[in-house]
Design an enzyme around this catalytic site. Sequence first.
Site, PDB file in Angstrom:
ATOM      1  N   GLU A 197       0.841  -1.188   0.000  1.00 28.22           N
ATOM      2  CA  GLU A 197       0.000   0.000   0.000  1.00 28.22           C
ATOM      3  C   GLU A 197       0.880   1.242   0.000  1.00 28.22           C
ATOM      4  O   GLU A 197       1.848   1.338   0.756  1.00 28.22           O
ATOM      5  CB  GLU A 197      -0.909  -0.001   1.225  1.00 28.22           C
ATOM      6  N   ARG A 220      -0.012   0.019  11.557  1.00 23.79           N
ATOM      7  CA  ARG A 220      -0.032  -0.835  12.753  1.00 23.79           C
ATOM      8  C   ARG A 220       0.828  -0.241  13.864  1.00 23.79           C
ATOM      9  O   ARG A 220       1.833   0.421  13.618  1.00 23.79           O
ATOM     10  CB  ARG A 220       0.464  -2.229  12.410  1.00 23.79           C
ATOM     11  N   GLY A 818     -13.700  44.912 -16.674  1.00 19.76           N
ATOM     12  CA  GLY A 818     -13.084  45.621 -17.789  1.00 19.76           C
ATOM     13  C   GLY A 818     -14.157  46.341 -18.576  1.00 19.76           C
ATOM     14  O   GLY A 818     -14.350  46.111 -19.764  1.00 19.76           O
ATOM     15  N   LEU A 899      -0.099  52.269  -9.428  1.00 25.43           N
ATOM     16  CA  LEU A 899       1.159  51.858 -10.037  1.00 25.43           C
ATOM     17  C   LEU A 899       2.335  52.606  -9.418  1.00 25.43           C
ATOM     18  O   LEU A 899       2.207  53.760  -9.004  1.00 25.43           O
ATOM     19  CB  LEU A 899       1.108  52.099 -11.545  1.00 25.43           C
ATOM     20  N   HIS A 915     -11.135  58.570 -16.290  1.00 25.96           N
ATOM     21  CA  HIS A 915     -11.691  58.910 -14.980  1.00 25.96           C
ATOM     22  C   HIS A 915     -13.124  59.401 -15.164  1.00 25.96           C
ATOM     23  O   HIS A 915     -13.403  60.174 -16.092  1.00 25.96           O
ATOM     24  CB  HIS A 915     -10.845  60.005 -14.319  1.00 25.96           C
ATOM     25  N   ASP A 949       1.055  61.289  -9.736  1.00 25.21           N
ATOM     26  CA  ASP A 949      -0.049  61.729  -8.887  1.00 25.21           C
ATOM     27  C   ASP A 949      -1.355  61.230  -9.490  1.00 25.21           C
ATOM     28  O   ASP A 949      -1.569  61.321 -10.703  1.00 25.21           O
ATOM     29  CB  ASP A 949      -0.074  63.257  -8.782  1.00 25.21           C
ATOM     30  N   VAL A 950      -2.239  60.712  -8.649  1.00 23.66           N
ATOM     31  CA  VAL A 950      -3.488  60.122  -9.121  1.00 23.66           C
ATOM     32  C   VAL A 950      -4.354  61.166  -9.817  1.00 23.66           C
ATOM     33  O   VAL A 950      -4.558  62.272  -9.295  1.00 23.66           O
ATOM     34  CB  VAL A 950      -4.256  59.484  -7.945  1.00 23.66           C
ATOM     35  N   ALA A 979     -20.507  57.439 -22.236  1.00 22.66           N
ATOM     36  CA  ALA A 979     -19.543  58.413 -22.752  1.00 22.66           C
ATOM     37  C   ALA A 979     -18.126  57.848 -22.732  1.00 22.66           C
ATOM     38  O   ALA A 979     -17.325  58.089 -23.644  1.00 22.66           O
ATOM     39  CB  ALA A 979     -19.615  59.697 -21.927  1.00 22.66           C
ATOM     40  N   GLU A 980     -17.804  57.085 -21.688  1.00 24.72           N
ATOM     41  CA  GLU A 980     -16.473  56.466 -21.606  1.00 24.72           C
ATOM     42  C   GLU A 980     -16.236  55.540 -22.792  1.00 24.72           C
ATOM     43  O   GLU A 980     -15.151  55.515 -23.384  1.00 24.72           O
ATOM     44  CB  GLU A 980     -16.334  55.683 -20.302  1.00 24.72           C
TER      45      GLU A 980
END
Length: 1010
Positions: A197, A220, A818, A899, A915, A949-950, A979-980
């Site tokens: 086994e 055993r 996405g 990032l 955005h 910068d964001v 619109a995006e």
Amino acid sequence: MAARVLIIGSGGREHTLAWKLAQSHHVKQVLVAPGNAGTACSEKISNTAISISDHTALAQFCKEKKIEFVVVGPEAPLAAGIVGNLRSAGVQCFGPTAEAAQLESSKRFAKEFMDRHGIPTAQWKAFTKPEEACSFILSADFPALVVKASGLAAGKGVIVAKSKEEACKAVQEIMQEKAFGAAGETIVIEELLDGEEVSCLCFTDGKTVAPMPPAQDHKRLLEGDGGPNTGGMGAYCPAPQVSNDLLLKIKDTVLQRTVDGMQQEGTPYTGILYAGIMLTKNGPKVLEFNCRFGDPECQVILPLLKSDLYEVIQSTLDGLLCTSLPVWLENHTALTVVMASKGYPGDYTKGVEITGFPEAQALGLEVFHAGTALKNGKVVTHGGRVLAVTAIRENLISALEEAKKGLAAIKFEGAIYRKDVGFRAIAFLQQPRSLTYKESGVDIAAGNMLVKKIQPLAKATSRSGCKVDLGGFAGLFDLKAAGFKDPLLASGTDGVGTKLKIAQLCNKHDTIGQDLVAMCVNDILAQGAEPLFFLDYFSCGKLDLSVTEAVVAGIAKACGKAGCALLGGETAEMPDMYPPGEYDLAGFAVGAMERDQKLPHLERITEGDVVVGIASSGLHSNGFSLVRKIVAKSSLQYSSPAPDGCGDQTLGDLLLTPTRIYSHSLLPVLRSGHVKAFAHITGGGLLENIPRVLPEKLGVDLDAQTWRIPRVFSWLQQEGHLSEEEMARTFNCGVGAVLVVSKEQTEQILRDIQQHKEEAWVIGSVVARAEGSPRVKVKNLIESMQINGSVLKNGSLTNHFSFEKKKARVAVLISGTGSNLQALIDSTREPNSSAQIDIVISNKAAVAGLDKAERAGIPTRVINHKLYKNRVEFDSAIDLVLEEFSIDIVCLAGFMRILSGPFVQKWNGKMLNIHPSLLPSFKGSNAHEQALETGVTVTGCTVHFVAEDVDAGQIILQEAVPVKRGDTVATLSERVKLAEHKIFPAALQLVASGTVQLGENGKICWVKEE
């Protein structure tokens, strides 16, 4: 990254899991519930008192503690549904669901499942009434001596009887005396199998199976496998009784078949699958399934794992195990011995002090706690199996000796343990066994089977002068019987080159044999020789019968086309010489011609002779190292549709079009006496092969406008930006062979060639050449390829594929649906698009955006940010993929990661984001809430270059959207998304076409107004 993980359980298995996970640089803390003394207070590992039976409270605990994932050790919580309940609450949990765990929790279910899916197992029958079970035991036509409680019985619910009477007694104990409680309400009576086994475990994500090294447990209590059954008194790994070939068989017939079967039945199985296997004389058979690591197998398997266990588990949870297959330590053995309390597996005393841990660890051993607890600062016994001492050494005997030293160092009153763990393996290794050729990697039986399969194929190529009969030491050919009077012999040898790589990648092996034959027989045709017989050489590391048969069948078929006999060959199986799945080919052709028919007739070739080109079928078998490089840099895969105008086939099929064989069609023309020379256009292309059949001081002028150039050459030239000389020196450019004939005989030769179904053209003439000047000049080659890659519209030529403006290569980064991805895909599919999407990268697996990309035929990659220590490492991993696909522009479409500075700087002016507001208003993640709170009547969306910068990058495009009375975040969001979908693709086209750039001053620069 610093993750926190939770392990459920309290035994040696759980201590081992915690120990291994704590080694990961991804992990800052391992919590164990409830744990033991070994997991109580080490640097990264600690216990928690959270209830593991209250799944709602446990899920809340995981969220509060930010647990990355939960690993379930024992079987009972799995059967109780912990995995499904935690996942429903949003907590990742490693292990099978309760439905899938029935493979362990119900022996009856497991046996029925194995029968349904053809998984080898012992004969059996299930019963709910003891009298029926006993009747079956007494009447069965096989030794029905194994009695199993169908439910969970802590690893002890199996009784192997020595007689039918003993088996019936076991039935009474289980079903009437309730020895295992409710677990024994249904029992399984099973055939007693004879053999050894072993335990064969694997990781699986529901699709991929990654086997672990096989182990062997010792159930055993006493040495020599005496005494009562236990949960396990020791184990070792790997088990030498299981060869690599046998493990592969177990993987295919048991592990993979089980995972596939569960998937087919709608119950995907993920986590650890453990198959207890009996090695019988009739092959491996399954004794039982477990749905988790074995204990003590875990204590010998995980110490041999070289890979990061956290990464393996995370990739399994993500369904990406195939990308993170575990790697194991080789040429080492792990052996563990369990120390148990006096009285185990019956009643035993708790609270006995244990000493000697520092001494054992000083020996370089691992001590994994099981039934231990802390009491007044001391480690005491708290279970039957108390701990396990594990040694990892170069061989089994050394590991056992080292483990014994640890056992002598650790002391507690009444301790019992076995000193013979591994005795079966030692006996196996000490058996006087002669090494077989098959064990060294060469399977003579498989080779003989191959010969049987290909004999009729070869026999069918018999011809006058030769009766093919494979199997002798050599083949014979009777030239006289073939009709030759005063013959010369010609021989040639060749291979297929790296075209083989494409055949192997495409798993298409049936045409490569024609390439081999054609390359050889076309070469000897240049001597005017009729091909008489052919020999092949096939070499590989591991013989795959189906692949080899397909290749040789292709060779035999091609020999039939060439009119030569496949007289023999060599199949060389050479372990370690070739990677799995790879092989190489060589061929040898022998032909003959009457002495006065030998070519070329150099003395007859003169200035003004005509050059006739014979059409090729495509690339033939040359230049494929360059071809593969071009494909790798292109946007296409071998599975992609072929370029426009190249037929309804894949690129791989196009490139694998077999080399044309000219002997059957051109031999009558060559024997007419009107042909002065024949050149096979092979390696070296037009420039280097034609001079091989010309006298010194003569060359040829060719005009590429006089022959048909297959479009594949135009595509390669455009994609690789190849020069005219590179094309002519590497490829045949549509001319597979060349004849040199006199002007007077040209028309007759062309008619004769066309009668034999070959396409031919007058492509040039023989000219005088000064010493040192090029022997072959080709004019109009690039121009012809431009025309060839174009189509006629309204009376004028327009680019079809070859010389259209190169499109910008785009990568899209996503984290979920996405939402803008589909709009970008649709836009780049327009004929006039300046961009093409070459890769979609997600930091999360199994998200809708990946499905969108795959439906569009766009390659995808998942790069899990959780597997990286920081943003810079994660971004570097993304950057490697961007470089791999030669990306020009990056689009962020719902990518929910910030990032790093170095990454943003590298892609400055080449990375776009969108955005949902009219920047610079309403920056941040809640733009719609801000717009509604301030009461503005107009908002919108902005596409901008990404800056450190964001939301501060230079603006490319904006679109205004009205804010309507009664708008909510949801309704406004939907309107802005429309619109995006409009302006993100438009902005991408502006940047890809070069209309918009980021200037050196950091400001937007419109190069030209559209």
